[in-house]
Design an enzyme around this catalytic site. Sequence first.
Site, PDB file in Angstrom:
ATOM      1  N   CYS A   1      11.471  42.442 -17.337  1.00 38.71           N
ATOM      2  CA  CYS A   1      12.391  43.335 -18.025  1.00 38.71           C
ATOM      3  C   CYS A   1      11.856  43.476 -19.450  1.00 38.71           C
ATOM      4  O   CYS A   1      11.720  42.471 -20.152  1.00 38.71           O
ATOM      5  CB  CYS A   1      13.796  42.724 -18.033  1.00 38.71           C
ATOM      6  SG  CYS A   1      14.861  43.514 -19.253  1.00 38.71           S
TER       7      CYS A   1
ATOM      8  N   CYS B   1      18.384  42.412 -23.992  1.00 32.71           N
ATOM      9  CA  CYS B   1      18.833  41.958 -22.665  1.00 32.71           C
ATOM     10  C   CYS B   1      19.530  40.611 -22.865  1.00 32.71           C
ATOM     11  O   CYS B   1      18.943  39.662 -23.378  1.00 32.71           O
ATOM     12  CB  CYS B   1      17.627  41.812 -21.733  1.00 32.71           C
ATOM     13  SG  CYS B   1      18.009  41.013 -20.170  1.00 32.71           S
TER      14      CYS B   1
ATOM     15  N   GLU C   1       0.846  -1.201   0.000  1.00 30.28           N
ATOM     16  CA  GLU C   1       0.000   0.000   0.000  1.00 30.28           C
ATOM     17  C   GLU C   1       0.878   1.246   0.000  1.00 30.28           C
ATOM     18  O   GLU C   1       1.982   1.212   0.546  1.00 30.28           O
ATOM     19  CB  GLU C   1      -0.850   0.026   1.292  1.00 30.28           C
ATOM     20  CG  GLU C   1      -1.704  -1.201   1.473  1.00 30.28           C
ATOM     21  CD  GLU C   1      -2.365  -1.269   2.852  1.00 30.28           C
ATOM     22  OE1 GLU C   1      -2.352  -0.253   3.591  1.00 30.28           O
ATOM     23  OE2 GLU C   1      -2.884  -2.342   3.176  1.00 30.28           O
TER      24      GLU C   1
ATOM     25  N   CYS D   1      20.488  43.819 -17.646  1.00 30.79           N
ATOM     26  CA  CYS D   1      20.696  44.919 -18.602  1.00 30.79           C
ATOM     27  C   CYS D   1      20.361  46.294 -18.002  1.00 30.79           C
ATOM     28  O   CYS D   1      20.468  47.303 -18.683  1.00 30.79           O
ATOM     29  CB  CYS D   1      19.901  44.674 -19.880  1.00 30.79           C
ATOM     30  SG  CYS D   1      18.126  44.820 -19.624  1.00 30.79           S
TER      31      CYS D   1
ATOM     32  N   LYS E   1       2.184   4.611   1.515  1.00 28.25           N
ATOM     33  CA  LYS E   1       2.177   5.123   2.887  1.00 28.25           C
ATOM     34  C   LYS E   1       1.681   6.558   2.840  1.00 28.25           C
ATOM     35  O   LYS E   1       2.386   7.469   2.407  1.00 28.25           O
ATOM     36  CB  LYS E   1       3.565   5.056   3.518  1.00 28.25           C
ATOM     37  CG  LYS E   1       3.540   5.433   4.974  1.00 28.25           C
ATOM     38  CD  LYS E   1       4.830   5.054   5.660  1.00 28.25           C
ATOM     39  CE  LYS E   1       4.740   5.235   7.159  1.00 28.25           C
ATOM     40  NZ  LYS E   1       4.490   6.609   7.582  1.00 28.25           N
TER      41      LYS E   1
HETATM   42  S1  IVH Z   1      -0.671   0.286   8.791  1.00 26.83           S
HETATM   43  C1  IVH Z   1       0.637  -1.143  13.253  1.00 26.83           C
HETATM   44  N1  IVH Z   1      -0.901   1.306   6.409  1.00 26.83           N
HETATM   45  O1  IVH Z   1       1.986   5.194   9.069  1.00 26.83           O
HETATM   46  C2  IVH Z   1       0.597   0.063  12.376  1.00 26.83           C
HETATM   47  N2  IVH Z   1      -0.134   2.732   8.156  1.00 26.83           N
HETATM   48  O2  IVH Z   1       4.284   4.596  11.026  1.00 26.83           O
HETATM   49  C3  IVH Z   1      -0.402  -0.121  11.307  1.00 26.83           C
HETATM   50  N3  IVH Z   1       0.270   5.021   7.467  1.00 26.83           N
HETATM   51  O3  IVH Z   1       0.393   5.490  12.149  1.00 26.83           O
HETATM   52  C4  IVH Z   1      -0.355   0.963  10.352  1.00 26.83           C
HETATM   53  N4  IVH Z   1      -0.285   4.761   5.357  1.00 26.83           N
HETATM   54  O4  IVH Z   1      -0.514   6.842  10.232  1.00 26.83           O
HETATM   55  C5  IVH Z   1      -0.557   1.540   7.687  1.00 26.83           C
HETATM   56  N5  IVH Z   1      -1.181   2.085   4.249  1.00 26.83           N
HETATM   57  C6  IVH Z   1      -0.851   2.307   5.513  1.00 26.83           C
HETATM   58  C7  IVH Z   1      -0.439   3.568   5.967  1.00 26.83           C
HETATM   59  C8  IVH Z   1      -0.079   3.734   7.300  1.00 26.83           C
HETATM   60  C9  IVH Z   1       0.111   5.615   6.278  1.00 26.83           C
HETATM   61  C10 IVH Z   1       0.746   5.695   8.665  1.00 26.83           C
HETATM   62  C11 IVH Z   1      -0.164   5.547   9.844  1.00 26.83           C
HETATM   63  C12 IVH Z   1       0.659   4.941  10.911  1.00 26.83           C
HETATM   64  C13 IVH Z   1       2.052   5.243  10.461  1.00 26.83           C
HETATM   65  C14 IVH Z   1       2.972   4.161  10.943  1.00 26.83           C
END
Ligand code: IVH
Length: 675
Positions: free
Chosen positions: A428, A434, A117, A413, A119
């Site tokens: 300019c 220029c 996924e 210039c 992040k």
């Molecule tokens: S799973 C046990 N999935 O990342 C933790 N977290 O450093 C389970 N986050 O607090 C989190 N995208 O705010 C998960 N696809 C994703 C995520 C995600 C962003 C953030 C979330 C979490 C932090 C962990």
Amino acid sequence: MNKQKIIETIAHLREKIRHLDEAYYNNDAPLVTDAEYDALFEQLKTLESEYPDLITADSPTQRVGGTPSQSFASIVHPTPMLSLDNAFDEHSVEAFDKRAKERLGLIDGEALNYFCEPKLDGLAISLVYEQGQLVTGATRGDGMRGENVTQNIRTIHDIPLSIKSSNPPKYIEVRGEIYLPKAQFEAINRRAEATGEKIFMNPRNAAAGSLRQLDPKITAKRKLRFFAYQLVANNDFGDTHEKQLAQLASWGFQVCALNRLTLGIQGCLQFYKEILEERDNLPFEIDGVVYKINDLVLQKRLGFISRAPRFALAHKFPAQEKSTTVLAIEFQVGRTGILTPVARLNPVLVGGTMVSNATLHNVHEMRRKDIHIGDTVVIRRAGDVIPEVVMALTAQRPAGAKMIKAPTHCPVCHTPVVFESGDTTIRCPNGWRCQAQLQESIAHFVSRKAMDVRGLGGQVILQLMVAGFLKTPIDLYTLTEEQLLSIERMGKKSAQNLLNAIEKSRTVSLSKLIYALGIREVGETTAKVLAERYPDADLSGLQGASLDALQAIPDIGPVVAKHIVSYFSDPQHKRMVHQLLNYCDVVVPKKTQLTHTSPWTGKSFVITGTLSGFSREEAKEALLQMGAIVHNSLTSKTDYLLVGDKPGSKLEKAREKGIMIVDEVAFLDMLSHST
Ligand code: IVH
């Protein structure tokens, strides 16, 4: 380092991290970039892992986030909200996979299924539903207790108030990320600036600030979004993470369309690569990807260590933000005479590139961001675009830091400048007289997408200008071998190569020639549109086009139309066009027989993903042959999105905008009906 020194370093790091946490979590006002924070945190973690006897319960590594604020009631999380371990390179990802397999007793060579996924760079939220009804929404807080933000959560449209099911479960806890789309973030900052309110540093920060408003009406206005990424401790709805997310989607939660199941760590690394490439095109910020072992039984067997699960890993993208100091602010003169303030910086490595200059866009932006010489500023690099100054860390401003005034004269210039667009744009007006504008114009003229003169770099252009051989871009066509040889470090062979390249550039397509003219805001695509609409080799149609006629062309707005008309009414430009046409053999676009019959004529297409039977260029060519126009990004004027394999975020965006989606089969069908 001796032990005493290590104890001191650890204490110092902890103190610093606590101070940064306080500012970040409780005041929504970060003091350093995420990358700098991560680096400090990693340093502390490494030292603690080398000296486990020095770990204390109150070390920041033993907690998850900030303490809940006093303003909201606190809620104890039914299951602690933990964090993820971070990896910053492939090696750590491979080590994670190896560790997991060893713990699970898998034989060598057996691959785990990972659910990948993006992040999301927002803030984690826990949602509790009883009998299908949303009862509480809470922030992560310190992982054990968060803030009750239910009232604010209820204003977020992506979060169902009741889950879509005729037979809802008695109790579920859903976790996910609240985020603010990039466009929304920019809009909020623009508004904040107008009303003199606080400017947010990044979308996550703005999302947090928007959610933690005591007045839910303010939260509602901010248009926060939500993606679900976890159904907590509940195996009733499938034995894999993938199935759980599918269940969440069917209950009405938004689940990120970029998520994908892959086999083995190689699949994860491939996902990382693809998402990193798409990063700048996504409508929301992400700072890496997350890999989760898909099988919930295996997840359970692996369990957790201190603050993070052993079955998931965050693979962070290289930092695109760093902080450094501003040594000077100078104004750079561009091809069209616009003066852009540029910060000269103490060189700093950002995402693998050494950055020593960053744009401040315009004086208005410079004032809005309150940038002074001497300031510590945050620098961001996004894709191939010029690095920009995001913000000044004003808390670190030294005494005597200076604000810079808008210039009254061109720095190159010395002609008095003119102020345009409500004084935001400084220009300019000296044109090719220029030197800066002339040099930039020639560089544009010879560039690949224009006349394509290979082997003529900025340095040689400058030398030829200084020698007085190039007063306009057209002077290229009268350059002699003798003139070239008089230039320092120019040998006979290079001179001949250059003359050959210039000669070759004389045969040019109409669209490249139009692009080469350097009309303001006429890029490659607009030039193609103009060449299609006015396909005469002597440019007579285009030169005589009225504002109304130009604006009637799909894809050409009033501003571009005005620039075109004003370009051709300038005597200097008229002369240049006339001379250029004398030197060149212009190839006009082939009239497609379909111009009148093809239903795709004038339709705007965007291509995404990998097509199996065509390269992108081939597909683009085929579309152009059908009379269609091809753009790189989706806008409200896009008619069709041509979708290949692994399409990325454009697909989702197109669906949102209601743009017609064409897959490869339908595309082939279109082609067969067009010939
Ligand atoms: S799973 C046990 N999935 O990342 C933790 N977290 O450093 C389970 N986050 O607090 C989190 N995208 O705010 C998960 N696809 C994703 C995520 C995600 C962003 C953030 C979330 C979490 C932090 C962990």
